[in-house]
Design a protein around this motif. Sequence first.
Motif, PDB file in Angstrom:
ATOM      1  N   GLY A  77       1.674 -26.579   4.836  1.00 40.22           N
ATOM      2  CA  GLY A  77       2.389 -27.569   3.924  1.00 40.22           C
ATOM      3  C   GLY A  77       2.459 -28.771   4.673  1.00 40.22           C
ATOM      4  N   ALA A  78       2.900 -29.729   4.094  1.00 40.13           N
ATOM      5  CA  ALA A  78       3.201 -31.115   4.316  1.00 40.13           C
ATOM      6  C   ALA A  78       4.192 -31.102   5.494  1.00 40.13           C
ATOM      7  N   ALA A  79       5.242 -30.264   5.425  1.00 43.00           N
ATOM      8  CA  ALA A  79       6.412 -30.384   6.631  1.00 43.00           C
ATOM      9  C   ALA A  79       5.454 -30.151   7.863  1.00 43.00           C
ATOM     10  N   ALA A  80       4.743 -29.328   7.935  1.00 45.63           N
ATOM     11  CA  ALA A  80       3.966 -28.800   9.151  1.00 45.63           C
ATOM     12  C   ALA A  80       3.355 -30.026   9.596  1.00 45.63           C
ATOM     13  N   MET A  81       2.569 -30.921   8.730  1.00 42.80           N
ATOM     14  CA  MET A  81       1.661 -32.071   9.167  1.00 42.80           C
ATOM     15  C   MET A  81       2.679 -33.027   9.753  1.00 42.80           C
ATOM     16  N   VAL A  82       3.800 -33.313   8.875  1.00 43.81           N
ATOM     17  CA  VAL A  82       4.736 -34.000   9.468  1.00 43.81           C
ATOM     18  C   VAL A  82       5.198 -33.898  10.940  1.00 43.81           C
ATOM     19  N   LEU A 117      -4.800 -34.643  19.300  1.00 46.01           N
ATOM     20  CA  LEU A 117      -4.321 -34.557  17.762  1.00 46.01           C
ATOM     21  C   LEU A 117      -4.866 -33.156  17.042  1.00 46.01           C
ATOM     22  N   GLY A 118      -5.837 -32.633  17.476  1.00 53.49           N
ATOM     23  CA  GLY A 118      -6.291 -31.401  17.029  1.00 53.49           C
ATOM     24  C   GLY A 118      -5.412 -30.147  17.426  1.00 53.49           C
ATOM     25  N   LEU A 119      -4.766 -30.259  18.691  1.00 55.70           N
ATOM     26  CA  LEU A 119      -4.032 -29.413  19.190  1.00 55.70           C
ATOM     27  C   LEU A 119      -2.789 -29.351  18.626  1.00 55.70           C
ATOM     28  N   CYS A 120      -2.153 -30.431  18.157  1.00 55.80           N
ATOM     29  CA  CYS A 120      -0.991 -30.585  17.377  1.00 55.80           C
ATOM     30  C   CYS A 120      -1.108 -30.178  16.001  1.00 55.80           C
ATOM     31  N   VAL A 121      -2.095 -30.706  15.094  1.00 60.72           N
ATOM     32  CA  VAL A 121      -2.400 -30.249  14.033  1.00 60.72           C
ATOM     33  C   VAL A 121      -2.404 -28.369  13.911  1.00 60.72           C
ATOM     34  N   LEU A 122      -3.017 -27.873  15.041  1.00 56.30           N
ATOM     35  CA  LEU A 122      -3.421 -26.328  15.126  1.00 56.30           C
ATOM     36  C   LEU A 122      -1.782 -25.703  15.244  1.00 56.30           C
ATOM     37  N   ALA A 143       1.073 -26.968  14.610  1.00 51.85           N
ATOM     38  CA  ALA A 143       1.799 -27.013  13.391  1.00 51.85           C
ATOM     39  C   ALA A 143       1.351 -26.046  12.557  1.00 51.85           C
ATOM     40  N   ARG A 144       0.096 -25.935  12.223  1.00 51.95           N
ATOM     41  CA  ARG A 144      -0.421 -24.844  11.466  1.00 51.95           C
ATOM     42  C   ARG A 144      -0.011 -23.326  11.751  1.00 51.95           C
ATOM     43  N   LEU A 145      -0.136 -23.105  12.946  1.00 53.94           N
ATOM     44  CA  LEU A 145       0.488 -21.743  13.557  1.00 53.94           C
ATOM     45  C   LEU A 145       1.670 -21.487  13.423  1.00 53.94           C
ATOM     46  N   ILE A 146       2.575 -22.430  13.644  1.00 47.25           N
ATOM     47  CA  ILE A 146       4.045 -22.401  13.545  1.00 47.25           C
ATOM     48  C   ILE A 146       4.341 -22.476  12.055  1.00 47.25           C
ATOM     49  N   GLY A 147       4.130 -23.516  11.465  1.00 46.25           N
ATOM     50  CA  GLY A 147       4.509 -23.825  10.092  1.00 46.25           C
ATOM     51  C   GLY A 147       3.767 -23.783   8.967  1.00 46.25           C
ATOM     52  N   GLY A 148       2.573 -23.131   8.987  1.00 44.37           N
ATOM     53  CA  GLY A 148       1.543 -23.078   7.684  1.00 44.37           C
ATOM     54  C   GLY A 148       1.073 -24.497   7.673  1.00 44.37           C
TER      55      GLY A 148
END
Length: 104
Positions: free
Chosen positions: A28-33, A14-19, A21-26
């Motif tokens: 925002g909510a779209a990155a968390m989705v 989960l942490g790797l997915c969130v990280l 997403a943040r590195l790729i998409g910032g």
Amino acid sequence: MRTIIIILGGLLLLGLCVLGARLIGGTGAAAMVTAAKVFIPVWLVAALLNMWVGVSRAGYSVTEELPIFLLILAIPAVLRRSYGGNSRETAAWLAEHLSMNVRI
């Protein structure tokens, strides 16, 4: 002990997915989705694989492994849902998804 290690692996994923997403998409909510769209299917497959190992190699029955599978699947998935949402949204999501009756 194995169940705890598997759950910790899920939290790491989960942490790797969130990280990622943040590195790729910032932030925002779209990155968390996007992180959720990646995490949930991958974690479901990992939990099913763990259940298969328990049934096929460890000698447990499906009915013995099913509660462990649900626990392994639910803890990281619920934490994923609660990440970024307020407690009222999380409580509503839990009430909606945990009210299902599971029959064997």
